[in-house]
Design a protein around this motif. Sequence first.
Motif, short mmCIF file in Angstrom:
data_model
loop_
_atom_site.label_atom_id
_atom_site.label_comp_id
_atom_site.label_asym_id
_atom_site.label_seq_id
_atom_site.Cartn_x
_atom_site.Cartn_y
_atom_site.Cartn_z
N LYS A 3 1.24 -1.32 -0.09
CA LYS A 3 -0.02 -0.13 -0.04
C LYS A 3 1.16 1.33 0.07
CE LYS A 3 -4.21 -1.95 2.33
NZ LYS A 3 -4.55 -2.09 3.64
N ARG A 4 0.32 2.48 -0.95
CA ARG A 4 0.71 3.80 -0.43
C ARG A 4 0.16 4.64 -0.58
NH1 ARG A 4 4.32 6.66 -5.06
NH2 ARG A 4 5.49 8.45 -4.30
N LEU A 5 0.58 5.40 0.64
CA LEU A 5 -0.08 6.70 1.06
C LEU A 5 -0.14 7.56 0.73
CD1 LEU A 5 -2.98 7.49 2.55
CD2 LEU A 5 -1.30 7.94 3.84
N ILE A 6 -1.07 8.78 -0.33
CA ILE A 6 -0.57 9.74 -1.19
C ILE A 6 -1.79 10.83 -0.65
CG2 ILE A 6 -0.24 11.13 -2.90
CD1 ILE A 6 -0.14 8.41 -4.59
N PRO A 7 -1.16 11.79 0.67
CA PRO A 7 -1.12 12.91 1.40
C PRO A 7 -2.28 13.49 -0.21
CG PRO A 7 0.62 12.54 1.74
CD PRO A 7 0.96 12.15 0.63
N THR A 8 -3.62 14.97 0.13
CA THR A 8 -3.66 14.94 -0.13
C THR A 8 -3.70 16.69 0.13
OG1 THR A 8 -6.20 14.73 1.20
CG2 THR A 8 -5.71 13.32 -0.82
N PHE A 9 -4.14 17.93 -0.28
CA PHE A 9 -4.38 18.92 0.31
C PHE A 9 -3.18 19.25 0.30
CE2 PHE A 9 -8.62 17.82 -0.24
CZ PHE A 9 -9.23 19.45 -1.08
N ASN A 10 -2.58 20.23 1.65
CA ASN A 10 -1.53 20.47 2.40
C ASN A 10 -1.27 19.73 3.05
OD1 ASN A 10 -3.30 21.06 3.80
ND2 ASN A 10 -2.45 23.22 4.87
N ALA A 43 6.17 11.46 2.48
CA ALA A 43 5.55 12.31 0.87
C ALA A 43 4.49 12.95 1.38
CB ALA A 43 4.18 10.96 0.75
N VAL A 44 4.97 14.09 0.23
CA VAL A 44 3.88 15.38 0.35
C VAL A 44 2.38 15.52 -0.41
CG1 VAL A 44 6.06 16.33 1.14
CG2 VAL A 44 4.69 16.78 -0.91
N GLY A 45 2.02 16.17 0.05
CA GLY A 45 -0.03 16.30 -1.31
C GLY A 45 0.69 17.61 -2.23
N PRO A 46 -0.27 17.66 -2.88
CA PRO A 46 0.16 18.93 -4.07
C PRO A 46 0.08 20.03 -3.42
CG PRO A 46 -1.89 17.55 -4.11
CD PRO A 46 -1.49 17.31 -3.59
N GLY A 47 -0.72 20.58 -2.26
CA GLY A 47 -0.80 21.73 -2.06
C GLY A 47 -2.62 21.80 -1.49
N SER A 48 -2.14 23.18 -0.72
CA SER A 48 -4.01 24.09 -0.84
C SER A 48 -4.11 25.23 -2.17
CB SER A 48 -4.09 24.11 0.04
OG SER A 48 -3.20 25.28 0.52
N ASN A 81 5.04 -0.49 8.98
CA ASN A 81 5.66 0.52 9.58
C ASN A 81 4.92 1.92 10.36
OD1 ASN A 81 7.76 -0.14 8.90
ND2 ASN A 81 7.25 0.66 6.39
N GLU A 82 4.85 2.49 11.29
CA GLU A 82 3.69 3.12 11.82
C GLU A 82 4.01 5.11 10.92
OE1 GLU A 82 3.33 5.22 15.83
OE2 GLU A 82 2.59 2.86 15.90
N TYR A 83 3.30 5.97 10.09
CA TYR A 83 3.49 6.90 9.81
C TYR A 83 2.97 8.26 10.66
CZ TYR A 83 5.30 4.39 6.08
OH TYR A 83 6.21 3.65 5.40
N HIS A 84 2.66 9.06 10.63
CA HIS A 84 1.60 9.89 10.98
C HIS A 84 2.08 11.69 9.61
CE1 HIS A 84 3.78 9.12 15.00
NE2 HIS A 84 2.42 8.76 15.01
N LEU A 85 0.71 11.77 9.68
CA LEU A 85 -0.14 12.81 8.46
C LEU A 85 -0.37 14.06 9.53
CD1 LEU A 85 -2.90 10.99 6.77
CD2 LEU A 85 -0.72 12.00 5.89
N PHE A 86 0.37 15.49 9.42
CA PHE A 86 0.45 16.74 9.59
C PHE A 86 0.17 17.60 8.22
CE2 PHE A 86 3.23 14.84 12.02
CZ PHE A 86 2.65 14.85 13.95
N ARG A 87 -0.76 18.60 8.49
CA ARG A 87 -1.27 19.96 7.83
C ARG A 87 0.31 20.60 7.58
NH1 ARG A 87 -5.93 19.98 9.86
NH2 ARG A 87 -7.64 19.38 8.42
#
Length: 98
Positions: A3-10, A43-48, A81-87
């Motif tokens: 699995k691969r997680l791609i963040p959204t927005f910012n 990974a990073v999202g495209p932005g807001s 693996n453990e990850y965290h999503l932040f703005r």
Amino acid sequence: MMKRLIPTFNRILVQRVIQPAKTESGILLPEKSSKLNSGKVIAVGPGSRDKDGKLIPVSVKEGDTVLLPEYGGTQVKLGENEYHLFRDEDVLGTLHED
């Protein structure tokens, strides 16, 4: 299947860096010295978008080491693996080695 997680927005996906409890020569480090909340950007999202619809890109890039707030973020577990999503605005700064 991986699995691969791609963040959204910012949002950014960060894997926290676990500080070593002792040095390579075997000296034990005090617990306080290992409390630096840092992580590697995976990974990073495209932005807001602003009110005019203009894209505001994320201020960090994949591979950066960032300083994180003590609390916050959303914990995500992918496989072992453990990850965290932040703005993006929650990141306190980037760390650079001199």
